[in-house]
Enzyme design. Structure first.
Site, PDB file in Angstrom:
ATOM      1  N   TYR A 143       0.821  -1.217   0.000  1.00  0.00           N
ATOM      2  CA  TYR A 143       0.000   0.000   0.000  1.00  0.00           C
ATOM      3  C   TYR A 143       0.855   1.268   0.000  1.00  0.00           C
ATOM      4  CZ  TYR A 143      -3.900  -3.104   1.121  1.00  0.00           C
ATOM      5  OH  TYR A 143      -4.837  -4.104   1.085  1.00  0.00           O
ATOM      6  N   ASP A 250      -4.958  -7.353   5.551  1.00  0.00           N
ATOM      7  CA  ASP A 250      -6.210  -6.666   5.231  1.00  0.00           C
ATOM      8  C   ASP A 250      -7.284  -7.709   4.915  1.00  0.00           C
ATOM      9  OD1 ASP A 250      -8.070  -4.800   4.533  1.00  0.00           O
ATOM     10  OD2 ASP A 250      -6.999  -4.009   2.789  1.00  0.00           O
ATOM     11  N   ASP A 254     -10.336  -9.534   7.749  1.00  0.00           N
ATOM     12  CA  ASP A 254     -11.773  -9.491   7.452  1.00  0.00           C
ATOM     13  C   ASP A 254     -12.346 -10.903   7.366  1.00  0.00           C
ATOM     14  OD1 ASP A 254     -12.024  -6.795   7.491  1.00  0.00           O
ATOM     15  OD2 ASP A 254     -12.611  -6.562   5.389  1.00  0.00           O
TER      16      ASP A 254
END
Ligand code: NAD
Length: 361
Positions: A143, A250, A254
């Protein structure tokens, strides 16, 4: 009384103020019981800050947060600010405070409460007893790596580029956090990478292995990310603490959180090298139910428990809150998001009152 803890409270938007009020009441009771002196100071972030100052993260808020022992955030965002330019949007305030506090470790527990086991989309026997902590690196990896962007090639064709890169020091500091957390849990750490393909992952694995020499009491294992994704839904009980990079974390955090089946129950923590950590529910500001006393305050309350455990090193106080949450569920009290046939529907405030009664009994 010990030295007072200075806590910055950021209620934010939507259901934020409703659920924060419950968490503060809980902390006040816990403070008395464990002789912890809390100084609560409230500041603006997100849409509320935009309304008052034009900025989603006023300088004053960041300064207050930096000068505190821990930051408890509820949620930001709402329809009203959805069409503002990116720099002025509530979400920008959230990214800015994470960056401003240097928070590189994101902790996402996935705990299946026995009373909510049927809320999961997986079979009861697969998820019953699941208690996982995903430690995700938050400020490096693909990122942020350079070069990044969309570039034009010699033929005029566009080429999108992101770079997955980690320095040794970045890997070492997240590995250290993860080993320390595994030590506070069941002493098992699984490092997730893609070392069979990616050089950056090979370095990740080498450093984690080297670091493990300092933690002989923690059992270290490794999984490739594709296998980890499968194992999480096949046999999630094999996991205790997972550590992984930004992109893999990430996705896996989740995936792990959905084993529990209920967004209103999920807390999180973000930690830096020193200085205050940030503790917040995983869910957003739920504008669809804001101001209607329908919000589930338990993720916020569990975030306060994480703050006590990982931010202020008060594990007994954290245990007490977590036990009270389990007791509320055991009694059959549910907000709408976790309601099922045979349980009792309560509002946000009532849920808070029941929690306080349990804590004080
Ligand atoms: P959301 O998490 O706010 O809501 C998703 C759904 O879950 C909604 O139906 C909502 O009513 C429900 N829900 C969420 N939390 C709940 C709770 N505590 N109790 C009961 N029900 C709950 O996600 P969204 O709708 O995609 O986003 C709404 C706003 O929140 C947006 O502005 C978004 O940018 C923002 N957001 C903020 C954060 C944050 O502050 N960390 C995270 C995600 C989204």
């Amino acid at each position: 009384m010990n030295q007072p803890y200075r806590l910055t409270l950021l209620p934010g938007d939507g259901i934020g103020p409703e659920i924060m009020a419950i968490a503060v009441d809980v902390l006040k009771v816990i403070g008395k019981q464990f002789k912890l002196d809390f100084i609560f100071q409230e500041a603006l972030i997100g849409g509320a800050a935009i309304e008052a100052t034009g900025q989603p993260l006023p300088e004053e808020t960041l300064t207050m947060a930096r000068n505190s022992d821990a930051v408890l955030l509820a949620a930001i965002g709402g329809y009203k600010w959805d069409n503002l330019p990116r720099q002025q949007r509530p979400e920008t305030g959230l990214l800015a405070i994470r960056e401003g506090l240097g928070l590189f470790a994101n902790l996402r527990p996935a705990t299946v409460f026995p009373q909510l086991v049927d809320a999961s989309s997986l079979k009861r026997e697969v998820v019953e007893g699941v208690d996982i902590m995903v430690v995700r690196e938050l400020t490096g990896g693909i990122y942020f790596g350079q070069p990044k962007g969309i570039f034009e090639t010699e033929t005029g064709e566009k080429r999108g580029v992101n770079t997955m890169a980690y320095r040794e020091s970045e890997i070492d500091r997240i590995a250290k956090v993860a080993f320390e957390i595994a030590r506070k849990r069941r002493h098992q750490l699984c490092s997730v990478d893609k070392a069979n393909v990616l050089d950056v992952s090979q370095l990740w694995r080498d450093r984690v292995v080297e670091m493990s020499a300092n933690y002989p009491d923690v059992e270290l294992s490794h999984l490739y990310v594709d296998n980890a994704a499968m194992q999480l839904v096949r046999a999630p009980k094999q996991f205790d603490t997972i550590v992984t990079g930004n992109l893999f974390g990430d996705i896996l955090s989740d995936e792990a959180s959905m084993l529990t089946g209920s967004i209103g129950m999920l807390p999180s923590a973000s930690l830096g090298a020193d200085g205050p950590g940030l503790f917040e529910p995983v869910h957003g500001s739920a504008p669809d139910i804001a101001g209607q006393d329908k919000a589930n305050p338990l993720a916020q309350v569990l975030s306060a428990a994480m703050m006590l455990r990982y931010g202020l090193n008060q594990p007994e106080a954290a245990d007490k809150i977590e036990q009270a949450v389990a007791q509320v569920l055991e009694n059959g009290d549910r907000t709408g998001d976790i309601f099922s046939f045979g349980t009792r529907l309560v509002g946000c405030r009532q849920m808070g009152d029941i929690l306080l009664q349990i804590l004080e009994s």
